[in-house]
Design an enzyme around this catalytic site. Structure first.
Site, PDB file in Angstrom:
ATOM      1  N   LYS A  94       0.843  -1.184   0.000  1.00 23.69           N
ATOM      2  CA  LYS A  94       0.000   0.000   0.000  1.00 23.69           C
ATOM      3  C   LYS A  94       0.890   1.250   0.000  1.00 23.69           C
ATOM      4  O   LYS A  94       1.826   1.344   0.781  1.00 23.69           O
ATOM      5  CB  LYS A  94      -0.899  -0.006   1.237  1.00 23.69           C
ATOM      6  N   GLU A 105     -19.684  -4.698  10.649  1.00 28.48           N
ATOM      7  CA  GLU A 105     -20.603  -3.836  11.379  1.00 28.48           C
ATOM      8  C   GLU A 105     -21.736  -4.613  12.048  1.00 28.48           C
ATOM      9  O   GLU A 105     -22.198  -4.236  13.133  1.00 28.48           O
ATOM     10  CB  GLU A 105     -21.183  -2.781  10.434  1.00 28.48           C
ATOM     11  N   ARG A 161     -25.331  -0.829   7.722  1.00 25.21           N
ATOM     12  CA  ARG A 161     -25.003  -2.232   7.477  1.00 25.21           C
ATOM     13  C   ARG A 161     -25.357  -3.121   8.676  1.00 25.21           C
ATOM     14  O   ARG A 161     -25.414  -4.345   8.551  1.00 25.21           O
ATOM     15  CB  ARG A 161     -23.515  -2.353   7.143  1.00 25.21           C
TER      16      ARG A 161
END
Length: 634
Positions: free
Chosen positions: A280, A368, A396
């Site tokens: 990343k 979630e 969610r």
């Protein structure tokens, strides 16, 4: 070739690895330059440059469907599909969206912004392909962080069972928005070090192929040996047990390795998982060295140093930090408190809380639903769980909010971050629905402070509340710099606050729209119109005493909210007035209209939907004028 001249990715078919390497550098330089001015998701995109080039070289988009999970890593894809010339407008009003957008390009086959949806979408497309009898390839690109989401695991289970031809590219950079957590993360860690298994398996297969008349008992014996080898060298081949052919780990920055594995994946029947290891932020030192997720999404920055360029308006602390600091102070004297976050430790400013209370900050990863029911479980044991979650992500966990928390009337505190418009991330992230989907739940309390000082008192009030679930909404960004009280105070549940007196009309509002209402009051006062401004800080329950006094006075009411009108605060006011038999009261409502609000600066978005001081002034004047006309209510 200039990047701005690229119209589609077909030119990649003839590119050598050397040319691809040069193009990768050009794309990285382009992204670093452009995002220094617009902000955006820099780290994820720098990490997938080679992978995106390899995918578009090997497959034929849009005939072949490339689906980007979350979508914040789709900038390279956008460059290759003819949108490089729009990057000066990235995430700006009426400009290029920061996520895949179907109306932008035929190459954007799936819109997203929330994680863990790509595999379900890919399975749907694969089923449709087979029913239609076409031969297009379906490729889902999902990160290791998104793989922890429940939807992704449900889809893996279904894909493995159905054995559809489908390619999953697992982009494993060992970090999503925050450092990954959980058992699956540990499985991937073992796979990253399991190259010996793949080499040994290939050698065994090569040996078996050389044996004449291969079949029968010998074949089954060889398969058992392969299985034994798998378990010997890799502790739990998770994906193969789910029915996938597993390829990898593959160096995600090596074009030759990517090409070999993607070609093999294309020829393999059934579901294939290509495990790609990427870095990343690759190619930009500040982003590569980022260990806390700060370069996942960035604002403007100085290219040379990586130093962020702070907006001049920031005068007070961030609202998220106020919540975190308040919880930190209260937790020193209340060992019931446990703070839960779904992979948003950095975004919700909980890093310092975690340092002081490492056992009482629980990061569940991108999960979630689990986070919500986990909080419910804690609450049954007389703990005081605080779920710190973005408004758009609370969506969610809605069934869990309804079924597991509200229905059982459990003492769970919801710190609903990014409530209201959030700006550049656009329609997938605007926190405008939570009032409507929480207000209808029995037992639910919803509140929002007018500034950072009232916010800290609300957090304290929520911790002291022991009659069921309670939500504290807070906006994105920084407070106005008001003085902060040293001692916390408990705010009476359901109480409103009169900010300005008046006798011709009333404005009911809360949170981020209070400055708008106060400015309207000032303008109206200069025009000789007397308006009462009320901080309706409790969206549910109402301050019935104050509300009844307004109704008995017969004052016209304007409600203002940075949330959807359907089912929102204004709707609650209308319901209350109707149910109480006050149908003669004039009411007007301002808020988010019945549409998804796209990306852009919050100020421009508010102007676009006419949620402004000027509009409030005109609406109050119309209400007052209507009231003065005898019996004219329409």
């Amino acid at each position: 070739m200039k990047l701005e001249d690229i119209q589609n990715p077909q030119f990649l078919k003839t590119y050598s690895n050397e040319q691809l390497t040069m193009l990768a550098k050009a794309i990285r330089d382009f992204l670093i330059e452009k995002l220094s001015m617009t902000g955006g998701h820099l780290g994820p995109n720098l990490g997938v440059v080679e992978l995106t080039l390899a995918l578009h070289k090997e497959f034929d988009s849009p005939k072949d469907k490339i689906i980007w999970d979350v979508g914040h890593q789709s900038y390279v894809h956008k460059i290759l599909t003819g949108r490089a010339d729009q990057f000066d407008t990235l995430r700006q009003f009426k400009g290029l969206c920061g996520f895949p957008k179907r109306i932008e390009s035929e190459h954007d086959v799936w819109e997203t912004g929330h994680s863990s949806t790509s595999l379900s979408a890919a399975m749907g497309m694969a089923i449709a392909r087979d029913l239609k009898g076409t031969d297009d390839k379906i490729i889902a690109v999902i990160g290791d962080g998104a793989l922890t989401g429940g939807m992704a695991l449900e889809a893996l289970n279904h894909i493995g069972h159905e054995q559809k031809d489908l390619i999953v590219v697992l982009n494993d950079n060992e970090m999503s928005i925050a450092p990954n957590v959980g058992a699956l993360h540990n499985v991937l860690g073992r796979l990253r070090t399991a190259r010996k298994y793949n080499k040994a398996k290939e050698e065994l297969e090569s040996l078996v192929r050389k044996i004449p008349a291969f079949g029968g008992k010998l074949a089954s014996t060889a398969e058992r040996v392969k299985d034994s080898l798998k378990y010997l060298l890799v502790s739990g081949m998770f994906f193969e047990e789910l029915g996938f052919t597993y390829l990898g780990p593959v160096n995600g920055h090596d074009f030759e390795a990517l090409e070999d594995n993607l070609k093999y994946a294309k020829k393999t029947k059934g579901p294939v998982l290509v495990h790609v290891l990427t870095k990343k932020g690759k190619g930009y030192a500040p982003a590569e060295m980022d260990a806390t997720g700060n370069w996942h999404g960035v604002g403007q920055y100085k290219i040379e140093s990586g130093e962020s360029i702070k907006p001049e308006k920031q005068t007070g602390p961030s609202y998220s930090k106020v919540v975190s600091d308040t919880l930190q102070k209260i937790s020193r004297n209340d060992d019931r408190i446990v703070v839960i976050t779904p992979a948003m430790t950095v975004g919700s400013k909980l890093v310092d809380y975690g340092k002081e209370f490492p056992d009482r900050l629980i990061d569940v990863g991108i999960a979630e639903q689990h986070a919500t029911t986990l909080a419910a479980g804690l609450a049954t044991q007389n703990m005081k769980p605080v779920l710190s979650i973005y408004s758009t992500f609370l969506q969610r966990g809605y069934d869990q909010l309804v079924h597991d928390v509200a229905r059982q009337n459990l003492n769970v505190v919801f710190a609903v971050d990014r409530a209201g418009l959030v700006g550049a991330d656009g329609e997938t992230h605007q926190g405008v629905f939570d009032i409507a989907f929480m207000r209808n739940l029995p037992n639910m309390v919803i509140m929002m402070g007018k500034d950072e000082n009232e916010l800290q008192h609300m957090v304290y009030t929520a911790i002291q509340y022991n009659n069921g679930p309670i939500a504290v909404r807070l906006p994105r960004g920084n407070g106005s710099g008001v003085p902060m009280d040293e001692e916390f105070e408990t705010i009476p549940i359901g109480s409103w606050e009169v900010l300005k007196e008046g006798n011709e009309a009333a404005i009911l509002t809360f949170g981020t729209t209070i400055p708008l209402a106060l400015k309207a009051w000032e303008i109206l006062a200069k025009q000789g119109i007397s308006v009462k401004v009320i901080n309706a800080r409790f969206i549910k329950p109402f301050d019935e005493e104050l509300m009844l006094s307004l109704l008995n006075e017969g004052l016209p009411i304007l409600t203002i909210e940075e949330a959807v009108l359907q089912g929102g605060f204004g709707s609650a006011v209308l319901e209350y007035i109707h149910d109480g038999g006050f149908d003669h009261i004039l009411v007007d409502r301002m808020g988010i209209p019945d549409c998804f609000i796209e990306h852009g600066s919050v100020d421009k978005l508010l102007n676009e939907i006419d949620l402004t001081t000027e509009a409030a002034v005109e609406r109050v004047k119309r209400l007052v004028n209507r009231k003065t006309k005898k019996g004219l209510l329409t």
